[in-house]
Design an enzyme around this catalytic site. Structure first.
Site, PDB file in Angstrom:
ATOM      1  N   ASP A   1      -2.717  61.951  32.367  1.00 49.14           N
ATOM      2  CA  ASP A   1      -2.160  63.377  31.979  1.00 49.14           C
ATOM      3  C   ASP A   1      -2.798  64.527  31.366  1.00 49.14           C
ATOM      4  OD1 ASP A   1       0.284  64.644  31.508  1.00 49.14           O
ATOM      5  OD2 ASP A   1       0.441  63.899  29.400  1.00 49.14           O
TER       6      ASP A   1
ATOM      7  N   ASP B   1      -1.529  67.745  29.198  1.00 46.18           N
ATOM      8  CA  ASP B   1      -0.719  67.752  27.612  1.00 46.18           C
ATOM      9  C   ASP B   1      -0.512  67.303  26.847  1.00 46.18           C
ATOM     10  OD1 ASP B   1      -0.137  70.281  29.355  1.00 46.18           O
ATOM     11  OD2 ASP B   1       2.023  70.066  28.646  1.00 46.18           O
TER      12      ASP B   1
ATOM     13  N   GLU C   1       0.793  71.609  24.552  1.00 44.54           N
ATOM     14  CA  GLU C   1       1.632  71.206  26.295  1.00 44.54           C
ATOM     15  C   GLU C   1       1.301  73.402  26.182  1.00 44.54           C
ATOM     16  OE1 GLU C   1       3.715  68.948  26.628  1.00 44.54           O
ATOM     17  OE2 GLU C   1       2.918  67.939  24.786  1.00 44.54           O
TER      18      GLU C   1
ATOM     19  N   SER D   1      -0.244  66.248  36.050  1.00 40.24           N
ATOM     20  CA  SER D   1       0.555  66.726  35.208  1.00 40.24           C
ATOM     21  C   SER D   1       1.593  67.469  35.391  1.00 40.24           C
ATOM     22  CB  SER D   1      -0.275  68.504  34.534  1.00 40.24           C
ATOM     23  OG  SER D   1      -0.134  69.029  33.683  1.00 40.24           O
ATOM     24  N   GLY D   2       3.153  67.605  34.570  1.00 41.52           N
ATOM     25  CA  GLY D   2       3.999  68.076  34.550  1.00 41.52           C
ATOM     26  C   GLY D   2       4.065  69.051  34.388  1.00 41.52           C
TER      27      GLY D   2
ATOM     28  N   LYS E   1       4.247  61.336  40.086  1.00 41.80           N
ATOM     29  CA  LYS E   1       3.258  61.214  39.350  1.00 41.80           C
ATOM     30  C   LYS E   1       2.672  59.843  40.331  1.00 41.80           C
ATOM     31  CE  LYS E   1       2.655  63.584  34.989  1.00 41.80           C
ATOM     32  NZ  LYS E   1       2.064  63.443  33.817  1.00 41.80           N
TER      33      LYS E   1
ATOM     34  N   ASP F   1       0.600  60.492  27.849  1.00 41.10           N
ATOM     35  CA  ASP F   1       1.982  60.148  26.288  1.00 41.10           C
ATOM     36  C   ASP F   1       3.465  60.686  26.820  1.00 41.10           C
ATOM     37  OD1 ASP F   1       2.100  63.333  24.950  1.00 41.10           O
ATOM     38  OD2 ASP F   1       1.642  62.914  27.453  1.00 41.10           O
TER      39      ASP F   1
END
Length: 389
Positions: A178, A180, A187, A266-267, A311, A334
């Site tokens: 991930d 962020d 973020e 990543s989002g 993901k 996280d």
């Protein structure tokens, strides 16, 4: 000819040539070696050798003379001639800013209460945290796991990971991270929201999504809408604010030296993730794409959303592309949207994660150094430093 099986123990100051000289004595006495274990701590040797000793030889007297000449202690025990058969071996990694004797005692007790026996202990690091690897054999694996997770849950400054020892542990070949609050301390959406002057509204939507009041995709699209009108200069200013997590560069470089394929999933946004991929020469980068028209953000997204389910799907796609199984993948994240990815990996690590994420996986690292994940993989600080990383 009947042989006697002896455990030979040698301890004392270590020096070059000592082991070779000992082997010459054993060779001259006709001994056959079954097993050898050696540890050197602060130049002090502890050596154990299981050997078959033929009758009618003065080998034991010769070994005592060897000890006197070399100024080391030599001891003997007659042992069971049947080789030990071990089953259910596990590697237990313990990590913390400080690992006191009391903390290690609690760990050892948790293992013993599950019926496990600690066969070997190796220190992996003293910096930036302390970490040890314990090889545990026997016992009830589920009970040991529950006991250790209970210890970790009661001690926020202490982390523990338990993995089955064997080929699968050594066969990890792909890492998914991930971005962020994992690879970077920030973020992405907050950095952009600061440029748009809407940080408070953006963070409120984030908190609603974390509480489950609104879905991830809805929250993401609502926050992106607030960014409409940002231009290239604003995006560059946001990029300039990105801070890598301490230890990130060491972590990535070490994985690359080990031959890992590395992906960031990543989002957040491709605008940042593609730069990170290029800067670190990573193999894959997946994120959401901000739509731009005439040099400004429209407030919309292009293409499919990288959410929790996506993901995990990406993990399986990358594993297939690299010719490995998901069991050979390490994933680090996280947030709640990382849970499916973490549970799909052979080793999923919750990194400074929310409680919900820590509860969903069996391995957590709670110190703010990304390279601490290397210790869970069995890589020592000395090995990293020896490579000049």
């Amino acid at each position: 000819m009947a042989f006697q099986v002896i455990l030979l123990r040698v301890s004392g100051p270590d020096r070059p040539g000592l082991f070779a000289a000992l082997l010459n004595v054993l060779t001259a006495g006709g001994a056959q070696i079954q097993d050898v274990e050696q540890v050197v701590i602060r130049r002090q040797l502890t050596l154990g050798i299981v050997m078959e000793v033929p009758p009618g030889q003065d080998l034991l007297k010769d070994l005592l003379l060897f000890g006197w000449e070399q100024k080391v202690t030599v001891e003997f025990d007659v042992v069971d001639p049947t080789p030990s058969v071990h089953s259910g071996a596990y590697a237990v990694t313990v990590l913390g800013r400080e690992l006191s004797p009391a903390m290690l005692a609690t760990t050892a007790t948790a293992i013993a209460e599950g019926g496990g026996n600690i066969n070997r202990i190796v220190r992996l690091s003293r910096y930036p945290i302390y970490s040890y690897e314990l090889l545990v054999e026997g016992g009830d694996a589920d009970a040991i796991r529950r006991n250790l997770l209970s210890v970790a849950g009661a001690n926020p400054e202490f982390d523990v990971a338990i993995q089955r020892e064997g080929l699968a542990r050594r066969a990890k070949r792909v890492a998914l991270l991930d971005v962020d609050s994992t690879l970077i301390q920030d973020e992405m959406i907050d950095l952009l929201a600061a440029e748009a002057g809407c940080v408070e509204v953006c963070q409120k939507l984030t908190e609603q999504a974390m509480r489950g009041e609104i879905g991830f995709e809805t929250a993401l699209r609502d926050r992106v809408r607030l960014l409409a009108g940002l231009d290239e200069a604003a995006l560059e200013r946001a990029w300039d604010q990105v801070s890598l997590t301490p230890g990130a560069r060491t972590f990535l470089t070490t994985l690359q030296r080990l031959g890992f394929a590395i992906a960031i999933v990543s989002g957040g946004f491709t605008r940042f993730c593609n730069r990170l991929k290029q800067d670190f020469d990573l193999d894959y980068a997946y994120a959401n794409t901000l739509e731009m028209v005439d040099g400004k953000l429209t407030g919309n997204l292009e293409g499919p959303i990288v959410d929790r389910a996506r993901k995990a799907e990406i993990l399986r796609e990358i594993a297939a592309a690299e010719g490995v199984s998901p069991e050979q993948v390490v994933a680090v994240g996280d947030g709640a949207n990382d849970i499916d990815m973490l549970t799909a990996a052979g080793l999923g690590i919750a990194f400074n994660a929310k409680p919900k994420v820590r509860q969903a996986v069996e391995t957590a690292v709670s110190v703010p150094y990304l390279d601490a994940v290397l210790f869970v993989l069995g890589v020592s600080r000395e090995e990293v430093e020896a490579e000049g990383i």
